[in-house]
Motif scaffolding. Structure first.
Motif, PDB file in Angstrom:
ATOM      1  N   GLY A   1       0.810  -1.212   0.000  1.00 25.47           N
ATOM      2  CA  GLY A   1       0.000   0.000   0.000  1.00 25.47           C
ATOM      3  C   GLY A   1       0.848   1.268   0.000  1.00 25.47           C
ATOM      4  N   GLU A   2       1.944   1.233   0.747  1.00 21.55           N
ATOM      5  CA  GLU A   2       2.841   2.394   0.797  1.00 21.55           C
ATOM      6  C   GLU A   2       3.505   2.629  -0.559  1.00 21.55           C
ATOM      7  OE1 GLU A   2       5.402   1.189   3.927  1.00 21.55           O
ATOM      8  OE2 GLU A   2       4.030   1.802   5.554  1.00 21.55           O
ATOM      9  N   ILE A   3       3.915   1.544  -1.210  1.00 28.20           N
ATOM     10  CA  ILE A   3       4.549   1.652  -2.531  1.00 28.20           C
ATOM     11  C   ILE A   3       3.546   2.183  -3.560  1.00 28.20           C
ATOM     12  CG2 ILE A   3       5.482   0.279  -4.451  1.00 28.20           C
ATOM     13  CD1 ILE A   3       6.852  -1.475  -2.321  1.00 28.20           C
ATOM     14  N   ALA A   4       2.317   1.681  -3.505  1.00 30.21           N
ATOM     15  CA  ALA A   4       1.283   2.136  -4.443  1.00 30.21           C
ATOM     16  C   ALA A   4       1.010   3.625  -4.270  1.00 30.21           C
ATOM     17  CB  ALA A   4       0.001   1.334  -4.242  1.00 30.21           C
ATOM     18  N   ARG A   5       0.950   4.069  -3.025  1.00 36.74           N
ATOM     19  CA  ARG A   5       0.681   5.485  -2.772  1.00 36.74           C
ATOM     20  C   ARG A   5       1.850   6.356  -3.254  1.00 36.74           C
ATOM     21  NH1 ARG A   5      -2.947   7.999   0.484  1.00 36.74           N
ATOM     22  NH2 ARG A   5      -3.521   6.069   1.549  1.00 36.74           N
ATOM     23  N   LYS A   6       3.077   5.896  -3.014  1.00 36.76           N
ATOM     24  CA  LYS A   6       4.256   6.678  -3.389  1.00 36.76           C
ATOM     25  C   LYS A   6       4.407   6.793  -4.910  1.00 36.76           C
ATOM     26  CE  LYS A   6       9.324   6.749  -3.064  1.00 36.76           C
ATOM     27  NZ  LYS A   6      10.536   6.076  -2.502  1.00 36.76           N
ATOM     28  N   TYR A   7       4.241   5.672  -5.626  1.00 42.83           N
ATOM     29  CA  TYR A   7       4.532   5.671  -7.061  1.00 42.83           C
ATOM     30  C   TYR A   7       3.309   5.961  -7.935  1.00 42.83           C
ATOM     31  CZ  TYR A   7       9.234   3.844  -6.302  1.00 42.83           C
ATOM     32  OH  TYR A   7      10.550   3.690  -5.924  1.00 42.83           O
ATOM     33  N   LEU A   8       2.120   5.586  -7.431  1.00 44.67           N
ATOM     34  CA  LEU A   8       0.917   5.730  -8.252  1.00 44.67           C
ATOM     35  C   LEU A   8      -0.087   6.720  -7.680  1.00 44.67           C
ATOM     36  CD1 LEU A   8       0.415   1.923  -8.991  1.00 44.67           C
ATOM     37  CD2 LEU A   8       1.446   3.613 -10.511  1.00 44.67           C
ATOM     38  N   GLY A   9       0.182   7.180  -6.455  1.00 39.15           N
ATOM     39  CA  GLY A   9      -0.713   8.148  -5.829  1.00 39.15           C
ATOM     40  C   GLY A   9      -2.046   7.569  -5.416  1.00 39.15           C
ATOM     41  N   LYS A  10      -2.090   6.240  -5.219  1.00 38.54           N
ATOM     42  CA  LYS A  10      -3.354   5.588  -4.871  1.00 38.54           C
ATOM     43  C   LYS A  10      -3.147   4.598  -3.723  1.00 38.54           C
ATOM     44  CE  LYS A  10      -5.038   5.807  -9.637  1.00 38.54           C
ATOM     45  NZ  LYS A  10      -5.547   5.037 -10.789  1.00 38.54           N
ATOM     46  N   PRO A  11      -4.084   4.522  -2.789  1.00 41.61           N
ATOM     47  CA  PRO A  11      -3.969   3.575  -1.664  1.00 41.61           C
ATOM     48  C   PRO A  11      -4.470   2.185  -2.058  1.00 41.61           C
ATOM     49  CG  PRO A  11      -5.932   4.894  -1.396  1.00 41.61           C
ATOM     50  CD  PRO A  11      -5.271   5.384  -2.665  1.00 41.61           C
TER      51      PRO A  11
ATOM     52  N   TRP B   1      -1.769  -4.010 -11.453  1.00 42.54           N
ATOM     53  CA  TRP B   1      -0.605  -4.724 -12.004  1.00 42.54           C
ATOM     54  C   TRP B   1       0.673  -3.929 -11.761  1.00 42.54           C
ATOM     55  CZ3 TRP B   1       1.871  -2.867 -16.720  1.00 42.54           C
ATOM     56  CH2 TRP B   1       2.970  -3.633 -17.104  1.00 42.54           C
ATOM     57  N   ALA B   2       0.622  -2.621 -12.011  1.00 37.78           N
ATOM     58  CA  ALA B   2       1.809  -1.783 -11.827  1.00 37.78           C
ATOM     59  C   ALA B   2       2.250  -1.783 -10.365  1.00 37.78           C
ATOM     60  CB  ALA B   2       1.519  -0.355 -12.289  1.00 37.78           C
ATOM     61  N   ALA B   3       1.289  -1.683  -9.437  1.00 37.42           N
ATOM     62  CA  ALA B   3       1.622  -1.692  -8.014  1.00 37.42           C
ATOM     63  C   ALA B   3       2.255  -3.019  -7.618  1.00 37.42           C
ATOM     64  CB  ALA B   3       0.362  -1.431  -7.177  1.00 37.42           C
ATOM     65  N   THR B   4       1.735  -4.106  -8.179  1.00 39.66           N
ATOM     66  CA  THR B   4       2.286  -5.439  -7.901  1.00 39.66           C
ATOM     67  C   THR B   4       3.703  -5.547  -8.453  1.00 39.66           C
ATOM     68  OG1 THR B   4       0.059  -6.399  -8.007  1.00 39.66           O
ATOM     69  CG2 THR B   4       1.923  -7.922  -8.202  1.00 39.66           C
ATOM     70  N   ALA B   5       3.894  -5.051  -9.676  1.00 37.24           N
ATOM     71  CA  ALA B   5       5.224  -5.084 -10.285  1.00 37.24           C
ATOM     72  C   ALA B   5       6.216  -4.269  -9.468  1.00 37.24           C
ATOM     73  CB  ALA B   5       5.152  -4.553 -11.723  1.00 37.24           C
ATOM     74  N   LEU B   6       5.791  -3.124  -8.981  1.00 34.67           N
ATOM     75  CA  LEU B   6       6.674  -2.278  -8.164  1.00 34.67           C
ATOM     76  C   LEU B   6       7.004  -2.956  -6.839  1.00 34.67           C
ATOM     77  CD1 LEU B   6       4.896   1.084  -8.942  1.00 34.67           C
ATOM     78  CD2 LEU B   6       7.302   0.597  -9.455  1.00 34.67           C
ATOM     79  N   TYR B   7       6.025  -3.600  -6.220  1.00 35.99           N
ATOM     80  CA  TYR B   7       6.260  -4.282  -4.945  1.00 35.99           C
ATOM     81  C   TYR B   7       7.310  -5.384  -5.097  1.00 35.99           C
ATOM     82  CZ  TYR B   7       5.661  -7.322  -0.935  1.00 35.99           C
ATOM     83  OH  TYR B   7       5.907  -8.103   0.175  1.00 35.99           O
TER      84      TYR B   7
ATOM     85  N   THR C   1       9.808  -5.514  -7.041  1.00 40.11           N
ATOM     86  CA  THR C   1      11.030  -4.986  -7.633  1.00 40.11           C
ATOM     87  C   THR C   1      12.059  -4.723  -6.536  1.00 40.11           C
ATOM     88  OG1 THR C   1       9.816  -3.941  -9.452  1.00 40.11           O
ATOM     89  CG2 THR C   1      12.003  -3.060  -8.954  1.00 40.11           C
ATOM     90  N   LYS C   2      13.188  -5.397  -6.579  1.00 35.39           N
ATOM     91  CA  LYS C   2      14.218  -5.245  -5.544  1.00 35.39           C
ATOM     92  C   LYS C   2      14.646  -3.796  -5.365  1.00 35.39           C
ATOM     93  CE  LYS C   2      15.793  -9.288  -3.802  1.00 35.39           C
ATOM     94  NZ  LYS C   2      15.875  -9.542  -2.342  1.00 35.39           N
ATOM     95  N   GLN C   3      14.713  -3.069  -6.471  1.00 37.96           N
ATOM     96  CA  GLN C   3      15.154  -1.679  -6.422  1.00 37.96           C
ATOM     97  C   GLN C   3      14.166  -0.797  -5.656  1.00 37.96           C
ATOM     98  OE1 GLN C   3      16.907  -0.404 -10.165  1.00 37.96           O
ATOM     99  NE2 GLN C   3      16.159   1.683  -9.855  1.00 37.96           N
ATOM    100  N   VAL C   4      12.898  -1.223  -5.619  1.00 39.86           N
ATOM    101  CA  VAL C   4      11.850  -0.489  -4.905  1.00 39.86           C
ATOM    102  C   VAL C   4      11.634  -1.071  -3.520  1.00 39.86           C
ATOM    103  CG1 VAL C   4       9.383   0.085  -4.894  1.00 39.86           C
ATOM    104  CG2 VAL C   4      10.693   0.195  -7.038  1.00 39.86           C
ATOM    105  N   ASN C   5      11.587  -2.401  -3.461  1.00 37.32           N
ATOM    106  CA  ASN C   5      11.332  -3.118  -2.215  1.00 37.32           C
ATOM    107  C   ASN C   5      12.457  -4.127  -1.975  1.00 37.32           C
ATOM    108  OD1 ASN C   5      10.298  -4.549  -0.041  1.00 37.32           O
ATOM    109  ND2 ASN C   5       8.779  -5.660  -1.269  1.00 37.32           N
TER     110      ASN C   5
ATOM    111  N   ALA D   1      11.806   2.670 -12.535  1.00 34.19           N
ATOM    112  CA  ALA D   1      11.874   2.180 -11.160  1.00 34.19           C
ATOM    113  C   ALA D   1      12.646   0.865 -11.047  1.00 34.19           C
ATOM    114  CB  ALA D   1      10.467   2.000 -10.593  1.00 34.19           C
ATOM    115  N   GLY D   2      13.033   0.302 -12.198  1.00 28.53           N
ATOM    116  CA  GLY D   2      13.783  -0.956 -12.166  1.00 28.53           C
ATOM    117  C   GLY D   2      12.910  -2.190 -12.129  1.00 28.53           C
ATOM    118  N   SER D   3      11.620  -2.047 -12.457  1.00 29.31           N
ATOM    119  CA  SER D   3      10.710  -3.191 -12.411  1.00 29.31           C
ATOM    120  C   SER D   3      10.969  -4.198 -13.522  1.00 29.31           C
ATOM    121  CB  SER D   3       9.252  -2.715 -12.495  1.00 29.31           C
ATOM    122  OG  SER D   3       8.874  -2.043 -11.322  1.00 29.31           O
ATOM    123  N   SER D   4      11.589  -3.729 -14.614  1.00 30.72           N
ATOM    124  CA  SER D   4      11.932  -4.610 -15.726  1.00 30.72           C
ATOM    125  C   SER D   4      13.440  -4.521 -15.934  1.00 30.72           C
ATOM    126  CB  SER D   4      11.193  -4.142 -16.995  1.00 30.72           C
ATOM    127  OG  SER D   4      11.428  -5.013 -18.077  1.00 30.72           O
TER     128      SER D   4
END
Length: 338
Positions: free
Chosen positions: A103-113, A127-133, A135-139, A200-203
Motif C-alpha cells: 500500500g505504501e509503494i502504491a501510494r508513493k509511485y501511483l498516488g493511490k492507496p 498490475w503496476a503496483a504489484t510489479a513495483l512491490y 522490484t528489488k530496487q523499490v522493495n 523504477a527498475g521493475s523490468s
C-alpha cells in the motif's frame, strides 16, 4: 515438409519481396490476419473442405480470408496472457506486513492507496503496483529481482503486446476518418505507466531490446513476478522440462482492465499457397491435412496454439488448458485495432 526459417525482424517484408519477384523457392508461406492483403495477389485461394468449419469455426476461418476467399488454414490464434507467479501473489495477500508495504509503494509511485488482489481482478494500476512491490530496487525485501518483464524493442509485435493497455483506456490507432490518433490521453497513460515501471527498475535494464524470446527467458528464470506475453508462451512457461523454476507456480489471466474494461489484441496466423509453387498438388494436400481434426489435435499436443471449436478443444483440455483460455479470452476481450 521442409521448413525455411528467416529472422523474425523484417520477415514479412522479405516474404513480400520474394513473392512479388515470383519466387518458387517455397510452395507454402506464412500469412497473418494483419498482413494477408499484402500477399493475396501472389497467392492462390484454397478449398479446405467442409469439415474445416466444424474444427475451427467460421470466425476463425475468416482470419485467413480476403475478399471473401480462403487464402490459408488457420494454424494459430494469437493474443496475450498475463502470466504471474501464484506462489508470490498468494504469499503477498496473506501477509499483513507485506500488504502494508504494498500500500505504501502504491501510494508513493501511483498516488493511490491500493491493496493486493486476485490477478483476475487487476486493473493496470493494480498490475503496476504489484510489479513495483516485487522490484528489488523499490522493495529490498522482494523475493524476486523484477516485478515484470517489458518487451520494448522497437518492433511491430511488441506494439501489439503494448496496445491492449491504451485500448482499455479507449485508444485506437485511427479515428473513423482515418486520422492517426496516437497522440491521445489513452496512449500517454500507457506510455507513462511503462516508463514509470522501467525507470523504477521493475523490468531488466536491457529489456529495451527484449521481444518474445527474451521475455520468456527472463520469466522462466524465476526472477520476475509477472509478464504480459503471447499465449504461445504458455506451453513453455508451464512445462516442468522447459521452465522448471516456474512451471508449477505460473498462473494465467487475461490482461488487466482499464476504464473501458479488458482488451486483448487478437490475430490469426496460418499457411497458404504460393501462386508460383512448384509442387501445388502436394502443397494443397498438406494444407487440407492441416485442416483436419487429427492434424489440429496433433499440433495442439505439440505446443501449437490453434483456435478450436468447443467440441474439439475439449479433447485436449486436460493437456492444454491454455487453449481453453485462448478461446474464452478471444470471445470475451478480443479485438482487432483499426
Amino acid at each position: 515438409v521442409e521448413l525455411l526459417f528467416f529472422n523474425r525482424e523484417g520477415f514479412y517484408d522479405k516474404l513480400q519481396a520474394d513473392m512479388a519477384a515470383g519466387s518458387s523457392a517455397f510452395d507454402v508461406n506464412l500469412v497473418a490476419t494483419y498482413s494477408l492483403g499484402r500477399y493475396a495477389p501472389y497467392m492462390e485461394p484454397v478449398d479446405l473442405g467442409a469439415d474445416a468449419a466444424k474444427i475451427f469455426g467460421e470466425s476463425v476461418l475468416k482470419t485467413m480470408q480476403f475478399d471473401g476467399k480462403q487464402y490459408g488454414v488457420p494454424t494459430d490464434l494469437s493474443l496475450h496472457f498475463m502470466y504471474y507467479r501464484k506462489d508470490l501473489i498468494d504469499a503477498l495477500i496473506r501477509d499483513d506486513a507485506a500488504r502494508k508495504t504494498y500500500g505504501e509503494i502504491a501510494r508513493k509511485y501511483l498516488g493511490k492507496p491500493l491493496q493486493p488482489k486476485d490477478p483476475d481482478s487487476w486493473t493496470w494500476d493494480d498490475w503496476a503496483a504489484t510489479a513495483l512491490y516485487f522490484t528489488k530496487q523499490v522493495n529490498p525485501d522482494s523475493p524476486v529481482r523484477y516485478g515484470t518483464v517489458l518487451q520494448m524493442k522497437n518492433l511491430l509485435f511488441n506494439m501489439m503486446v503494448f496496445q491492449s493497455l491504451p485500448r482499455s483506456y479507449g485508444g485506437d490507432w485511427m479515428d473513423k476518418d482515418g486520422n492517426v490518433t496516437v497522440d491521445s490521453d489513452a496512449y500517454k497513460t500507457g506510455l507513462e505507466l511503462y516508463k514509470k515501471l522501467y525507470d523504477a527498475g521493475s523490468s531488466p535494464k536491457d529489456s529495451l531490446s527484449y521481444e518474445y524470446a527474451e521475455t520468456n527467458a527472463a520469466f522462466a528464470s524465476g526472477q520476475a513476478a509477472t509478464a504480459l506475453q503471447w499465449n504461445a508462451a504458455a506451453a513453455d512457461l508451464t512445462s516442468t522440462e522447459k521452465s522448471p523454476a516456474v512451471a508449477e507456480v505460473t498462473g494465467i489471466v487475461a490482461p488487466p482492465a482499464g476504464p473501458d474494461g479488458r482488451a486483448d489484441h487478437i490475430h490469426g496466423l496460418g499457411l497458404g499457397l504460393n501462386k508460383n509453387a512448384k509442387n501445388k498438388e502436394g502443397a494443397v494436400k498438406f494444407l487440407k491435412w492441416l485442416a483436419t481434426e487429427d492434424a489440429a489435435l496433433l499440433y495442439a499436443r505439440s505446443g501449437g496454439s490453434p483456435a478450436l471449436s468447443p467440441d474439439v478443444v475439449a479433447k485436449v483440455a486436460k493437456e492444454r488448458p491454455d487453449l481453453v483460455k485462448l478461446g474464452e479470452f478471444a470471445s470475451k476481450y478480443g479485438y482487432v485495432m483499426t
